[in-house]
Design an enzyme around this catalytic site. Structure first.
Site, short mmCIF file in Angstrom:
data_model
loop_
_atom_site.label_atom_id
_atom_site.label_comp_id
_atom_site.label_asym_id
_atom_site.label_seq_id
_atom_site.Cartn_x
_atom_site.Cartn_y
_atom_site.Cartn_z
N GLN A 1 -5.17 -2.12 9.78
CA GLN A 1 -4.81 -3.39 9.15
C GLN A 1 -5.32 -4.54 10.02
O GLN A 1 -5.06 -4.59 11.22
CB GLN A 1 -3.28 -3.45 8.98
CG GLN A 1 -2.80 -4.58 8.11
CD GLN A 1 -3.26 -4.46 6.65
OE1 GLN A 1 -3.30 -3.37 6.09
NE2 GLN A 1 -3.63 -5.58 6.06
N LYS B 1 0.84 -1.20 0.00
CA LYS B 1 0.00 0.00 0.00
C LYS B 1 0.88 1.25 0.00
O LYS B 1 0.60 2.22 -0.70
CB LYS B 1 -0.93 0.00 1.23
CG LYS B 1 -2.07 -1.00 1.09
CD LYS B 1 -2.83 -1.20 2.39
CE LYS B 1 -3.81 -2.36 2.26
NZ LYS B 1 -4.42 -2.77 3.53
N ASP C 1 -11.51 2.51 4.18
CA ASP C 1 -11.79 1.09 3.95
C ASP C 1 -13.31 0.87 3.87
O ASP C 1 -13.76 -0.20 3.46
CB ASP C 1 -11.23 0.23 5.10
CG ASP C 1 -9.93 -0.48 4.71
OD1 ASP C 1 -9.64 -0.57 3.51
OD2 ASP C 1 -9.22 -0.94 5.63
#
Ligand code: NAD
Length: 303
Positions: A96, A52, A119
């Site tokens: 994460q 990322k 997200d």
């Protein structure tokens, strides 16, 4: 019939190129900043985060990684997330996963400011998606699946989409997203009876169950579109949830693994972050140069 492969790698590269140009053209604006929160040590997470960071750097986006010890308590983590919410330089926040056992991911996700929840996993954004509100930030993988489907140019309204998998990060949000496109949606899962029979009725099949090559050619209606979200490792080789070689002879469109959904997921996270940053710049909530009219020395801003 031999399926036309949907090239997710190419589509994702096009998205990243567009984002790079838009960010470069944003003269006078701050650079978009994505904060990635990591808790504890996990080799797979570390690789995902590194990817990322690399993808962000390539388009001129800043990606800051905030690492916390495995032993951090839920409250302390929530408080650190609140600090990131309040930090005007940060436009997007992701946590994460997986998190350590003692931390409830739902509690953590609920703390993230919905405007920075790139997200799209917070209850607010999932609710906005469920009620078809355009301001919803949509989770990257389902959003990528939709763009892959749209890239074929086919009409989605009225098509029967069968999704295999009901996880919070893929199956469920994708069901809502496709319903919002006026598809007729069926969601299958481990307790579904007659899975093959249901899949045979589908115009669109999305396999997101994490079972290597589960979906067979005789489950596929001639001319169906098949999107393979699965990532499995069999004898050291990557494969999806679809029996690719056989299904290729039945479907009209098919995504490969790798090179299908995977690259789109990263591109959609970057797109979500850039879109969130632009909204914050416009509303004057983010950064310093555009929003607050003072000179900034944070190292991210162009001022
Ligand atoms: P998950 O394990 O959280 O959920 C799997 C879902 O599939 C569950 O809802 C379960 O009920 C269903 N399922 C499992 N076995 C089944 C079976 N035999 N028949 C019917 N339903 C079944 O997984 P997830 O996080 O949603 O991920 C699914 C797959 O997609 C995994 O392979 C994962 O690695 C992959 N994935 C890929 C990307 C990407 O960017 N390409 C992103 C996320 C997940």
């Amino acid at each position: 019939m031999t399926a036309e492969l949907i090239d997710g790698k190419k589509l994702a590269a096009d998205v990243r190129e567009r984002l790079k140009m838009e960010i470069a053209a944003g003269q006078g604006e701050d650079l978009p900043v994505l904060a990635v929160v990591m808790v504890g040590e996990n080799d797979a997470s570390r690789i995902y985060v590194r990817n990322k960071q690399k993808a962000a750097a390539e388009i001129g986006m800043v990606c800051e990684v905030y690492e916390f010890a495995e032993s951090i308590g839920e409250r302390a983590l929530m408080s650190s997330l609140q600090d990131l919410n309040d930090n005007p330089h940060i436009n997007g926040i992701i946590v994460q996963q997986p998190l350590p056992e003692h931390i409830d991911p739902l509690k953590i996700l609920a703390v993230i400011d919905p405007a920075k929840d790139v997200d799209g996993f917070s209850p607010t954004n999932l609710g906005l998606l469920a009620t078809k509100e355009p301001q919803a930030i949509v989770a990257a993988t389902p959003k990528g699946v939709l763009q892959l489907l749209q890239s074929t140019g086919q009409e989605l309204a009225g098509r029967h989409a069968v999704i295999i998998g009901r996880s919070n990060i893929v199956g469920r949000p994708l069901a809502m997203l496709l319903l919002n496109q006026d598809c007729t949606v069926t969601v299958c899962h481990t307790k579904t009876r007659n899975l093959a029979e249901i899949v045979r009725q589908a115009d669109i099949v999305v396999a997101a169950c994490g079972c290597a090559r589960l979906v067979k050619a005789d489950w596929i209606k001639d001319g169906a579109t098949v999107i393979d979200v699965g990532i499995n490792r069999v004898e050291g080789k990557l494969c999806g949830d679809v029996d690719f070689d056989a299904v290729k002879e039945k479907a009209a469109y098919l995504t490969p693994v790798p090179g299908g959904v995977g690259p789109m997921t990263v591109a959609m996270l970057l797109e979500n972050t850039w879109e969130a940053a632009q909204r914050q710049f416009r509303e004057g909530k983010a950064g310093s140069a555009a929003g607050h009219g003072h000179h900034c020395s944070c190292g991210h801003c162009r001022s």
